[in-house]
Design a protein around this motif. Structure first.
Motif, PDB file in Angstrom:
ATOM      1  N   ALA A 113      17.677 -29.379  -1.737  1.00  0.00           N
ATOM      2  CA  ALA A 113      17.421 -28.570  -2.926  1.00  0.00           C
ATOM      3  C   ALA A 113      18.317 -28.976  -4.094  1.00  0.00           C
ATOM      4  O   ALA A 113      17.844 -29.133  -5.231  1.00  0.00           O
ATOM      5  N   CYS A 114      19.606 -29.152  -3.836  1.00  0.00           N
ATOM      6  CA  CYS A 114      20.532 -29.513  -4.920  1.00  0.00           C
ATOM      7  C   CYS A 114      20.274 -30.925  -5.422  1.00  0.00           C
ATOM      8  O   CYS A 114      20.433 -31.193  -6.620  1.00  0.00           O
ATOM      9  N   SER A 115      19.878 -31.826  -4.539  1.00  0.00           N
ATOM     10  CA  SER A 115      19.518 -33.173  -4.983  1.00  0.00           C
ATOM     11  C   SER A 115      18.348 -33.125  -5.951  1.00  0.00           C
ATOM     12  O   SER A 115      18.338 -33.807  -6.987  1.00  0.00           O
ATOM     13  N   LEU A 116      17.350 -32.301  -5.623  1.00  0.00           N
ATOM     14  CA  LEU A 116      16.182 -32.166  -6.489  1.00  0.00           C
ATOM     15  C   LEU A 116      16.572 -31.576  -7.843  1.00  0.00           C
ATOM     16  O   LEU A 116      16.116 -32.044  -8.896  1.00  0.00           O
ATOM     17  N   ILE A 117      17.434 -30.563  -7.833  1.00  0.00           N
ATOM     18  CA  ILE A 117      17.859 -29.923  -9.082  1.00  0.00           C
ATOM     19  C   ILE A 117      18.655 -30.890  -9.948  1.00  0.00           C
ATOM     20  O   ILE A 117      18.424 -31.008 -11.160  1.00  0.00           O
ATOM     21  N   ILE A 118      19.602 -31.594  -9.343  1.00  0.00           N
ATOM     22  CA  ILE A 118      20.424 -32.545 -10.094  1.00  0.00           C
ATOM     23  C   ILE A 118      19.561 -33.659 -10.679  1.00  0.00           C
ATOM     24  O   ILE A 118      19.739 -34.067 -11.831  1.00  0.00           O
ATOM     25  N   SER A 119      18.600 -34.143  -9.902  1.00  0.00           N
ATOM     26  CA  SER A 119      17.699 -35.179 -10.396  1.00  0.00           C
ATOM     27  C   SER A 119      16.810 -34.632 -11.508  1.00  0.00           C
ATOM     28  O   SER A 119      16.545 -35.318 -12.508  1.00  0.00           O
ATOM     29  N   TRP A 120      16.364 -33.402 -11.371  1.00  0.00           N
ATOM     30  CA  TRP A 120      15.501 -32.779 -12.377  1.00  0.00           C
ATOM     31  C   TRP A 120      16.242 -32.623 -13.698  1.00  0.00           C
ATOM     32  O   TRP A 120      15.658 -32.760 -14.765  1.00  0.00           O
ATOM     33  N   TRP A 121      17.544 -32.321 -13.606  1.00  0.00           N
ATOM     34  CA  TRP A 121      18.358 -32.151 -14.805  1.00  0.00           C
ATOM     35  C   TRP A 121      18.932 -33.470 -15.329  1.00  0.00           C
ATOM     36  O   TRP A 121      19.595 -33.485 -16.362  1.00  0.00           O
ATOM     37  N   ARG A 122      18.699 -34.552 -14.588  1.00  0.00           N
ATOM     38  CA  ARG A 122      19.233 -35.881 -14.948  1.00  0.00           C
ATOM     39  C   ARG A 122      20.747 -35.844 -15.138  1.00  0.00           C
ATOM     40  O   ARG A 122      21.294 -36.355 -16.120  1.00  0.00           O
ATOM     41  N   MET A 123      21.435 -35.266 -14.192  1.00  0.00           N
ATOM     42  CA  MET A 123      22.889 -35.136 -14.273  1.00  0.00           C
ATOM     43  C   MET A 123      23.564 -36.269 -13.529  1.00  0.00           C
ATOM     44  O   MET A 123      23.028 -36.827 -12.583  1.00  0.00           O
ATOM     45  N   ARG A 124      24.753 -36.601 -13.996  1.00  0.00           N
ATOM     46  CA  ARG A 124      25.584 -37.606 -13.365  1.00  0.00           C
ATOM     47  C   ARG A 124      26.967 -37.017 -13.139  1.00  0.00           C
ATOM     48  O   ARG A 124      27.503 -36.393 -14.036  1.00  0.00           O
ATOM     49  N   PRO A 125      27.521 -37.168 -11.918  1.00  0.00           N
ATOM     50  CA  PRO A 125      27.062 -37.958 -10.785  1.00  0.00           C
ATOM     51  C   PRO A 125      25.764 -37.417 -10.175  1.00  0.00           C
ATOM     52  O   PRO A 125      25.559 -36.212 -10.122  1.00  0.00           O
ATOM     53  N   ALA A 126      24.944 -38.358  -9.708  1.00  0.00           N
ATOM     54  CA  ALA A 126      23.667 -37.983  -9.106  1.00  0.00           C
ATOM     55  C   ALA A 126      23.879 -37.509  -7.673  1.00  0.00           C
ATOM     56  O   ALA A 126      24.919 -37.733  -7.063  1.00  0.00           O
ATOM     57  N   GLY A 127      22.845 -36.857  -7.144  1.00  0.00           N
ATOM     58  CA  GLY A 127      22.887 -36.458  -5.750  1.00  0.00           C
ATOM     59  C   GLY A 127      23.583 -35.126  -5.523  1.00  0.00           C
ATOM     60  O   GLY A 127      24.118 -34.496  -6.444  1.00  0.00           O
TER      61      GLY A 127
END
Length: 367
Positions: A113-127
């Motif tokens: 779930a958090c991987s999907l959210i971080i990717s959706w928000w295009r945040m770095r660090p990824a994952g």
């Protein structure tokens, strides 16, 4: 030889000491405050709240604040879920084995779930590495402090890191325009990639946690979530070569980091000195995490284990043993997950070529 050279090469610096200093301050001040208050049992909640500061490291102040606010709110949600999970396990009166097995699917869901959210928000660090670590570590604590105290410390630490994140605006030479980030518009390919990445985190974390828990029961070691954390490390990267390199660097860096940790433990530091060492490790980790992942692990490994020792004192030798075993298991699983699609594509291509060769009509030679 090229991969070996890349593994030990270091990239150029880009004012890395600025975000590193912010992150170090974000860890040091809350933890030192807890030392002065005599409440080191709350240190883990401050440590994970301080992860807010690692996001938006090179962005203008307005964008950085928006990214760190999102990251902080997500981490607070993970911390809250972890404390509730620990209380649920206590209410069910599960033993250590039952708690460990319950932790695996719960942490796996957080990973995806958090991987999907971080990717959706295009945040770095990824994952979702930090969220896996935070959820599993907090949920593993047998004696939980009062919920309101734990969340208060996490919230105050998050707010402090947000203030540190734009504190340099008081200097005219460091001030950047306060512009809100534009809404993210995702293409169909980006949405598909986000879902696939989340699936990869689910598979890697779940498989590593299951293997580590099963092996730990047979061989007598614990901390299965360290394997889950190590398993998702190779999933970050643009190429298969880069991802495999990160997995190998994780193992080598962990071994070397454990040597440093052994030296720190032998010093028998006072609590305030331990907090200072943690801040220095945080500074070193942020200095090199982008430029040289192996070198960064020399700081990440002591930082992670010292924070564990502060909350749940354990024999250092056991922690050292568990860390290296769990890291090897997790990194091996992560590398296997990275290689699996490549192997599958290769098998499909060979099978397709073989079928086409068999179906190709045979020409009858003319007389």
């Amino acid at each position: 030889m090229k991969m070996l050279a890349e593994m030990f090469s270091i990239g150029p610096g880009n004012k890395d000491h600025h975000p590193a200093l912010r992150c170090a301050v974000g860890v040091f001040v809350p933890l030192l405050t807890l030392v002065l208050l005599g409440r080191l049992d709350l240190a883990i909640f401050a440590s994970f709240g301080a992860f807010t500061g690692i996001y938006g490291r090179g962005e203008p102040h307005g964008t950085r604040f928006a990214l760190q606010l999102r990251a902080g709110l997500l981490m607070l949600a993970v911390i809250l879920l972890a404390t509730l999970a620990a209380r649920a396990a206590a209410a069910l009166e599960l033993d250590g084995t039952g708690t460990a097995w319950l932790l695996v699917p719960a942490t796996t869901l957080v990973a995806g779930a958090c991987s999907l959210i971080i990717s959706w928000w295009r945040m770095r660090p990824a994952g979702s590495l930090f969220h896996i670590f935070a959820f599993a570590a907090i949920a593993s604590i047998p004696n939980q402090p009062p919920l309101w105290q734990a969340m208060l410390v996490a919230v105050l630490t998050t707010v402090f890191c947000l203030l540190v994140g734009f504190s340099s605006r008081i200097l005219p030479s460091r001030r950047t325009p306060w512009i809100r980030p534009r809404p993210v518009r995702r293409t169909p390919n980006e949405r598909r990639a986000a879902w696939l990445e989340g699936l990869g985190y689910l598979i890697a974390a779940g498989l590593a946690g299951t293997l580590a828990t099963w092996a730990g029961q047979l061989l007598g070691f614990g901390h299965n979530y360290w394997a889950m954390v190590a398993a998702v490390v190779p999933l970050v990267g643009h190429t298969t070569r880069h991802r495999i390199r990160r997995g190998v660097q994780r193992i080598i860096g962990t071994v070397l980091g454990l040597v440093i940790l052994a030296g720190i433990v032998l010093l028998d530091l006072e609590p305030w000195q331990t907090v200072l060492v943690m801040a220095l490790c945080q500074f070193g980790a942020e200095m090199f995490i982008i430029r040289q992942y192996l070198l960064a692990q020399l700081f990440v490994t002591p930082l992670a284990l010292i924070s564990t020792l502060l909350v749940v004192p354990s024999p250092p030798a056991i922690l050292l043993r568990d860390r290296i075993i769990e890291t090897v298991i997790g990194a091996a699983v992560g590398i296997a997950v990275v290689l699996a699609p490549e192997v599958w594509r290769g098998v499909r291509e060979r099978t397709t070529a073989e079928v086409q060769r068999v179906r190709r009509p045979t020409r009858v030679p003319r007389r």
